[in-house]
Design a protein around this motif. Structure first.
Motif, PDB file in Angstrom:
ATOM      1  N   TYR A  19       8.684   1.718   4.113  1.00 59.61           N
ATOM      2  CA  TYR A  19       9.107   1.477   2.727  1.00 59.61           C
ATOM      3  C   TYR A  19       8.402   0.265   2.133  1.00 59.61           C
ATOM      4  O   TYR A  19       7.947   0.294   0.976  1.00 59.61           O
ATOM      5  N   ALA A  21       5.532  -1.157   3.048  1.00 56.85           N
ATOM      6  CA  ALA A  21       4.097  -0.914   2.867  1.00 56.85           C
ATOM      7  C   ALA A  21       3.848  -0.115   1.592  1.00 56.85           C
ATOM      8  O   ALA A  21       2.898  -0.386   0.844  1.00 56.85           O
ATOM      9  N   LYS A  22       4.721   0.861   1.336  1.00 59.48           N
ATOM     10  CA  LYS A  22       4.580   1.669   0.121  1.00 59.48           C
ATOM     11  C   LYS A  22       4.802   0.815  -1.118  1.00 59.48           C
ATOM     12  O   LYS A  22       4.031   0.894  -2.093  1.00 59.48           O
ATOM     13  N   ASN A  23       5.837  -0.013  -1.093  1.00 61.14           N
ATOM     14  CA  ASN A  23       6.137  -0.865  -2.249  1.00 61.14           C
ATOM     15  C   ASN A  23       5.058  -1.915  -2.490  1.00 61.14           C
ATOM     16  O   ASN A  23       4.748  -2.252  -3.639  1.00 61.14           O
ATOM     17  N   LEU A  24       4.493  -2.422  -1.413  1.00 59.36           N
ATOM     18  CA  LEU A  24       3.476  -3.472  -1.525  1.00 59.36           C
ATOM     19  C   LEU A  24       2.066  -2.908  -1.675  1.00 59.36           C
ATOM     20  O   LEU A  24       1.118  -3.662  -1.908  1.00 59.36           O
ATOM     21  N   LYS A  25       1.959  -1.587  -1.496  1.00 52.65           N
ATOM     22  CA  LYS A  25       0.655  -0.900  -1.611  1.00 52.65           C
ATOM     23  C   LYS A  25      -0.368  -1.443  -0.605  1.00 52.65           C
ATOM     24  O   LYS A  25      -1.523  -1.702  -0.934  1.00 52.65           O
ATOM     25  N   VAL A  26       0.099  -1.589   0.643  1.00 52.50           N
ATOM     26  CA  VAL A  26      -0.777  -2.003   1.746  1.00 52.50           C
ATOM     27  C   VAL A  26      -0.543  -1.047   2.917  1.00 52.50           C
ATOM     28  O   VAL A  26       0.518  -0.421   3.002  1.00 52.50           O
ATOM     29  N   PRO A  27      -1.510  -0.918   3.833  1.00 52.14           N
ATOM     30  CA  PRO A  27      -1.320  -0.025   4.970  1.00 52.14           C
ATOM     31  C   PRO A  27      -0.311  -0.576   5.980  1.00 52.14           C
ATOM     32  O   PRO A  27      -0.248  -1.791   6.212  1.00 52.14           O
ATOM     33  N   HIS A  28       0.465   0.334   6.545  1.00 50.19           N
ATOM     34  CA  HIS A  28       1.395   0.005   7.628  1.00 50.19           C
ATOM     35  C   HIS A  28       0.634   0.185   8.937  1.00 50.19           C
ATOM     36  O   HIS A  28       0.228   1.291   9.269  1.00 50.19           O
ATOM     37  N   ASP A  76      -9.110  -0.060   3.461  1.00 46.33           N
ATOM     38  CA  ASP A  76      -7.782   0.020   2.846  1.00 46.33           C
ATOM     39  C   ASP A  76      -6.925  -1.216   3.132  1.00 46.33           C
ATOM     40  O   ASP A  76      -5.877  -1.408   2.509  1.00 46.33           O
ATOM     41  N   ASN A  79      -6.940  -5.763   0.871  1.00 47.72           N
ATOM     42  CA  ASN A  79      -6.026  -6.552   0.047  1.00 47.72           C
ATOM     43  C   ASN A  79      -4.705  -6.861   0.742  1.00 47.72           C
ATOM     44  O   ASN A  79      -3.782  -7.382   0.117  1.00 47.72           O
TER      45      ASN A  79
END
Length: 219
Positions: A19, A21-28, A76, A79
């Protein structure tokens, strides 16, 4: 943001990592995914890791670290990233510090998911899995089946996996306290640790985590 996620087994790290990673727009980036990807792709590191695993040995820190460095160098992750399951000990944390410093970047936060030990035991030891389909998972307290010991979805027998027994859970907690928890002090000395309660609904914990990370970024 570049974040390390820590917490005891049963804290919900995997769920929260996805969740966040999706909100922060970074890879998990999880240790498990790193190993599976490298082994399935037959990379040099994957073959090396598999040789240790096939022999029943732990994969050395330097192999795990090399996998993580390679993954963090992918486009990816330019950032930011969210590390889940790595670092697992202070030596890995120090190696991560050095790797990031070499690349001219640093961590923004270490998110510590805090859960009382008894709650961890309740969460894990209460799991019941269907013998017909391991994807059918229930919990004796939080999501019990309509009929005790019977899967609602297919009628299969529900059982407790050996890894979920209270004895095994307490052993895993001891390993966490001995090996992984010390990295919190390592990062606290750098002013990076943000501790939140991981009790409550998944969405509540995610909102709590995002708010804490935002406060940390604004500080």
């Amino acid at each position: 943001m570049r974040i390390v996620l820590v917490g005891p087994p049963g804290a919900g790290k995997g769920t929260q990592a996805a969740y966040l990673a999706k909100n922060l727009k970074v890879p998990h980036i999880s240790t498990g995914d790193l190993f599976r990807a490298n082994i399935s792709q037959g990379t040099t590191l994957g073959k090396l890791a598999k040789s240790y695993m096939d022999a029943g040995n732990l994969v050395p820190d330097e192999v795990t670290i090399a996998m993580a460095q390679d993954r963090m160098a992918q486009p990816d992750a330019a950032n930011g990233f969210l590390l889940d399951g790595f670092p697992r000990n202070v030596s890995q944390a120090k190696a991560l510090d050095e790797a990031l410093a070499t690349d001219g970047v640093k961590l923004d936060a270490v998110l510590d998911l805090e859960v009382p030990e008894d709650e961890v035991v309740t969460r894990i030891a209460g799991r019941r899995v269907c013998r017909n389909d391991s994807a059918h998972v229930f919990h004796v307290t939080y999501s019990p089946p309509k009929t005790e010991g019977v899967c609602d979805l297919c009628g299969g027998e529900l059982y407790q996996r050996d890894d979920d027994s209270e004895e095994t859970v307490r052993t895993r907690l001891e390993v966490y306290h001995t090996q992984t928890e010390p990295i919190i002090d390592h990062y606290r000395a750098q002013g990076l640790v943000v501790t939140i309660s991981a009790l409550g609904k998944v969405t509540e914990v995610t909102e709590r985590a995002m708010a804490a990370l935002e406060r940390g970024r604004a500080a």
